[in-house]
Design an enzyme around this catalytic site. Structure first.
Site: not given
Ligand code: GLY
Length: 421
Positions: A144, A202
């Protein structure tokens, strides 16, 4: 200093004249920007000095309702749900730390709001909250960091050009590349759980940071890793109808260990935000590589989204396969990501088809800018948009504001205004 003055002047003129918007659009766009600037400034002032970042509000949940949305018996998952917060905290601002995956969005929203309104207080707040994230460049335990640093420092660089910012971006890109496995051809997403090598859809959103690092350094290595990750994901994350799985875990030899969900209704469902991350990610990959295979992927996902998003007002239900009732939670964050991606995609696709993506995005933005989704000034715990869903199966952030809904909404507005010029 001179550079800041120049940016301010340009942005201020754009905001005052709003030449981009045309008379028919000026009112809703102006109201959206005015509300966003007000909310962000209010929240920035309230939280300043805590060292934390606004993320969402405290929410509770009703197990029977969640069970009905998941079409499961409540007893199947009740133990995995988070504890309900105390009643007096419900609806109140919930902060996150700098290592939270959402930490880059609030500073990023401040940068966009500054750019779009020219308000100097927003620039100062953007700098303050961006600087808080400096230690994140060495944070090794999650993918992330792409989200976190690109949305904060990436926007800072776009608007201020500064060598310190460049260094932060390149250092973070190096940290992210350490998570790339050459045998598998992917960047590892998570370090928690029992998966061997989990990659989530993601993760496509972390690639922009790598593209930027290649531009800053002239080293194509970062870009090559991003493109390889996108290719591997294209091969293994997507079903024949271009919906995507949320989690794909790999064995060490690159074969697939399993395909699952973490935030969707079930392993075979189409979690709305996951579909949004996909179309956004492949549009970025085409922008940065010029490889038509990525454009074709983005177009196919976009067409699937338009078909599968059955919400009459275009703000998706939290999962495309969720049972639809009056109470089914929406996900304004997915809507905002789709709008931003579709506006960019519309610039790569000629003719009527490109126009169709633009119009779809414009309709989403108009709906998000209506009182149904846009907060009244001073309300919504200081966030801009209402009605997003973080993770329904985990009982968190259901029908709540989310800082990333606000971020992609502002980015979409910026892209919209630029295109209308
Ligand atoms: N990246 C985590 C979400 O989209 O909740």
């Amino acid at each position: 200093m001179k550079k800041h003055t120049l940016i301010l002047t340009t942005a201020a003129i754009a905001a005052i004249l709003c030449p981009s918007c045309g008379n028919d659009n000026r009112e809703w766009v102006d109201n959206a920007l005015d509300t966003a600037a007000y909310q962000l400034d209010m929240t920035a002032k309230k939280v300043e000095g805590t060292g934390f970042i606004p993320r969402t509000v405290w929410t509770g949940y009703d197990v029977d309702f969640l069970a009905s949305q998941l079409e499961k018996d409540p007893s199947e998952f009740v133990d995995s749900l988070w504890a309900n917060p105390p009643a007096d905290s419900l609806g109140r601002l919930k902060l996150g730390g700098i290592y939270d995956w959402t930490s880059g969005f609030f500073p990023g929203s401040l940068w966009y709001a500054y750019e779009l309104t020219g308000k100097e207080n927003l620039r100062k707040e953007a700098e303050h909250y961006t600087n808080l994230l400096y230690p994140v460049r060495n944070y090794k335990v999650t993918h992330d960091i792409g989200f976190m640093i690109n949305c904060s420092y990436g926007n800072a660089l776009r608007l201020t050009h500064n060598d310190t910012i460049k260094n932060v971006i390149v250092e973070t890109a190096k940290t992210l590349c350490d998570r790339f496995d050459y045998r598998i051809g992917c960047i590892r997403s998570w370090d928690f759980g029992t998966w061997n090598f989990p990659v989530i859809i993601d993760n496509m959103m972390n690639l922009d940071l790598l593209f930027l690092a290649s531009k800053i350094t002239g080293d194509p290595g970062y870009k090559e890793i991003a493109a390889k990750h996108a290719m591997t994901t294209m091969k293994n994350h997507f079903r024949p109808d271009y919906t995507s799985y949320h989690v794909v875990s790999y064995n060490d030899d690159g074969t697939v260990e399993c395909r699952q969900t973490h935030q969707g209704k079930n392993d075979e469902s189409s979690w709305s935000r996951g579909q949004a991350w996909g179309v956004y990610g492949y549009t970025s990959c085409f922008r940065e590589t010029g490889d038509s295979v990525f454009l074709n992927q983005a177009v196919a996902i976009a067409d699937m989204i338009m078909k599968r998003n059955v919400a009459a007002d275009l703000i998706p239900y939290w999962d495309f396969d969720a049972p639809v009732t009056e109470e089914t939670p929406r996900d304004a964050s997915a809507a905002a990501v789709i709008a931003s991606a579709f506006i960019e995609l519309s610039t790569f696709v000629p003719g009527e088809k490109g126009k169709e993506y633009f119009t779809y995005a414009e309709n989403i933005l108009k709906t998000l800018s209506s009182e149904k989704y846009l907060a009244a000034k001073g309300e919504n715990a200081g966030f801009v948009l209402m009605h997003s869903t973080g993770s329904l199966p985990n009982g968190t952030e259901i029908d709540a504001p989310l800082n990333y809904a606000d971020y992609y909404y502002l980015e979409a507005l910026k892209r919209y205004i630029d295109l209308k010029k």
